[in-house]
Scaffold this active site. Structure first.
Site, PDB file in Angstrom:
ATOM      1  N   ASP A  89      45.723  43.273  35.838  1.00  0.00           N
ATOM      2  CA  ASP A  89      46.393  42.170  36.554  1.00  0.00           C
ATOM      3  C   ASP A  89      47.902  42.191  36.333  1.00  0.00           C
ATOM      4  O   ASP A  89      48.506  41.194  35.919  1.00  0.00           O
ATOM      5  CB  ASP A  89      45.846  40.815  36.096  1.00  0.00           C
ATOM      6  N   GLU A  97      41.058  36.637  45.685  1.00  0.00           N
ATOM      7  CA  GLU A  97      41.848  36.264  44.506  1.00  0.00           C
ATOM      8  C   GLU A  97      43.219  36.927  44.583  1.00  0.00           C
ATOM      9  O   GLU A  97      43.587  37.474  45.616  1.00  0.00           O
ATOM     10  CB  GLU A  97      41.124  36.711  43.235  1.00  0.00           C
ATOM     11  N   ASN A 105      37.691  44.773  41.363  1.00  0.00           N
ATOM     12  CA  ASN A 105      38.652  43.853  41.951  1.00  0.00           C
ATOM     13  C   ASN A 105      40.010  44.543  42.074  1.00  0.00           C
ATOM     14  O   ASN A 105      40.286  45.557  41.442  1.00  0.00           O
ATOM     15  CB  ASN A 105      38.733  42.543  41.164  1.00  0.00           C
TER      16      ASN A 105
END
Length: 550
Positions: free
Chosen positions: A98, A289, A356
């Protein structure tokens, strides 16, 4: 509390530099070109010594070099998890997911979720469920290939600053001059249930919790219905105003095409409060997201990761796929936004293993880049648990000046400028490494997790390296390095490859508990731009910093 960052027995930290006379290349374990066949310890005695003294000095020097050569000749270097020439992932001594970039004072600071491998009682790797994450990794670089390790911010849980929160996911960072002093703000998600903020006086902290509670929670207006209250991004606008973007998730399957869970709010002037209620960001198609925000050529670009419920018809209609990074644009930082372009496919498209997709776009020295995570580090380590590492690649722009489809690579980006080997370089400044660990150094770093770091975990064949060091047209004369510990060993400083083309040898003999500087003469000249590597022998010692001396 001491936190040791493990290189998973395959990674390292800093390096050394200098191209040794070809004679010392014969010490290298790895076979290389014929330069290694020559001999080269040919130093002349100082003026004023007599012939007998000169012969004795040369004999002693030659014997010392022979001993070092023999020592490293039998050293097998630890294999790196990424090829020497590759720049992705940017960090290999820890996982880091991230990513979020902050450009400050000529450097790019990357903040990353501290993925930490989980194991069952039998020692088997477990799938990453993010439940044990309470740290945020921080590294920085002036050239995008040599990254200085600033440690791991102890952000959440009883071990961190935000003791009210359980986890620290998906950080964002910003800075602002307040009362004449730059202040730094680190935002992150308490799993999927709120946004925290920490503040500090440097980009790497120490960070503390100024409000002792969430900045955004489910009690915040318009936020109770947000499925995943996480993934913040912050915009510092040209007019001095600042905004925070967050949210994600699909409340019910029938809402997959338009979940309605993205939010934007104006931040207060203090950066640790809200100036008004958050607003929904409307019509974010197939939101999953990963909030992102940038201002490019006067246009605001909100970006996100699409979810995994897209139909074939939706893919054809919208022009993007499951798990892809998408942009929307507006002339107002709070919207409304309209669909723009996809910019990065899922990591699985480029590297085989997906998951992700989390990103951050940033500008540095006139070029736009995208930082994102992938699973190529865990793959090289023989792991398969969804543990992520950060890559950086260049963002492409279309003819209208909008960010558009870009490519994820293992090679990464080119080096911007060269490293100065005559300035003191932290040992934890790394272009590539293997077999080392890094750990906090000093009371502040040990307490807060981030700050000064040192290279540790040294053993036979472990190494670190820096890329693109510019020595200029005149060779340095000596090399200095600071070490500590009760162990003994040696360090070979070489160029091009670990344990290759030595330019200096450093003997380490129980330097003690405090860092001691050792300076040695170079055994060969080194000029121009060189990749420099430190190869270690022995154990029980640690390295703080190094430099070459003219």
């Amino acid at each position: 509390m001491k936190f040791r960052t493990k290189c998973f027995k395959t990674i390292v930290s800093v390096i050394a530099i200098m191209s040794l006379a070809a004679g010392l290349a014969a010490c290298a374990k790895t076979e290389h070109p014929s330069e290694g066949e020559r001999t080269g310890a040919e130093e002349t005695a100082e003026a004023g010594t007599n012939e007998g003294e000169t012969q004795n000095n040369e004999s002693d020097q030659g014997k010392g070099l022979e001993e070092m050569e023999q020592l490293f000749k039998n050293i097998e270097i630890v294999k790196p998890v990424k090829p020497i020439a590759d720049h992705n992932p940017v960090m290999t001594q820890r996982f880091g997911a991230d990513p979020y970039a902050l450009v400050y004072d000529g450097r790019v600071y990357l903040y990353m979720t501290g993925d930490d491998p989980m194991y069952d009682e039998a020692g088997n790797l477990k799938e990453n469920n993010y439940s044990n994450i309470y740290t945020i990794n921080v590294i920085s670089s002036a050239d995008l290939v040599n990254w200085t390790d600033h440690g791991t911010v102890y952000a959440a849980s009883s071990k961190g600053q935000a003791t009210w929160g359980a986890n620290s996911w998906a950080p964002a960072a910003a800075y602002k001059n307040i009362d004449g002093k730059d202040k730094f703000f680190l935002y992150f998600a308490n799993n999927g249930n709120g946004i925290a903020v920490l503040e500090g006086d440097t980009p790497y902290g120490p960070f503390t919790d100024p409000i002792n509670g969430p900045l955004i929670s489910r009690q915040t207006p318009t936020c109770a219905e947000v499925a995943w209250l996480f993934d913040p991004a912050v915009l510092m606008d040209d007019d001095g105003n600042s905004y925070i973007y967050f949210g994600g998730g699909v409340p019910t399957p029938d809402m997959a095409s338009n979940p309605g869970t993205a939010r934007v709010a104006k931040l207060g002037a203090d950066m640790i409060s809200l100036d008004g209620d958050p607003r929904p960001i409307e019509n974010v198609k197939y939101l999953f997201e990963d909030s992102g925000i940038n201002k490019i050529n006067g246009t605001y670009y909100y970006s996100y990761c699409s979810n995994f419920s897209m139909t074939e018809d939706a893919v054809k209609e919208l022009g993007f796929e499951n798990g892809e990074i998408i942009t929307m644009k507006s002339d107002n930082p709070m919207g409304p936004f309209e669909l723009a372009n996809p910019v990065l496919k899922n990591p699985g498209f480029f590297f085989g293993k997906g998951g992700n997709n989390h990103h951050c776009m940033f500008e540095f020295n006139g070029t736009w880049y995208i930082a994102y995570h992938a699973r190529i580090l865990e793959e090289k380590m023989g792991m398969d648990g969804g543990y992520r590492s950060t890559n950086i690649d260049v963002i492409k722009f279309n003819e209208d000046g909008e960010p558009t489809k870009s490519k994820g690579t293992r090679e990464g980006v080119g080096q911007i400028g060269n490293l100065d080997p005559y300035e003191t370089v932290k040992a934890v400044t790394i272009g590539n490494a293997a077999g080392i660990e890094t750990t906090q150094y000093g009371e502040t770093a040990v307490k807060y997790g981030s700050g000064d770091m040192i290279v540790t975990g040294i053993h036979d064949g472990s190494w670190t390296g820096v890329l693109g060091a510019d020595f200029g047209s005149t060779s340095p004369k000596s090399f200095s390095i600071k070490v500590r510990g009760e162990g003994s060993g040696a360090i070979m400083v070489g160029t091009e490859y670990p344990n290759y083309k030595p330019v200096a040898f450093v003997k380490v003999e129980k330097p003690g508990a405090e860092f001691t500087e050792i300076t040695v003469d170079l055994t060969a000249e080194v000029t121009g731009v060189q990749d420099v590597f430190f190869t270690f022998a022995g154990e029980g010692y640690e390295v703080l910093e190094w430099k070459f001396n003219k």
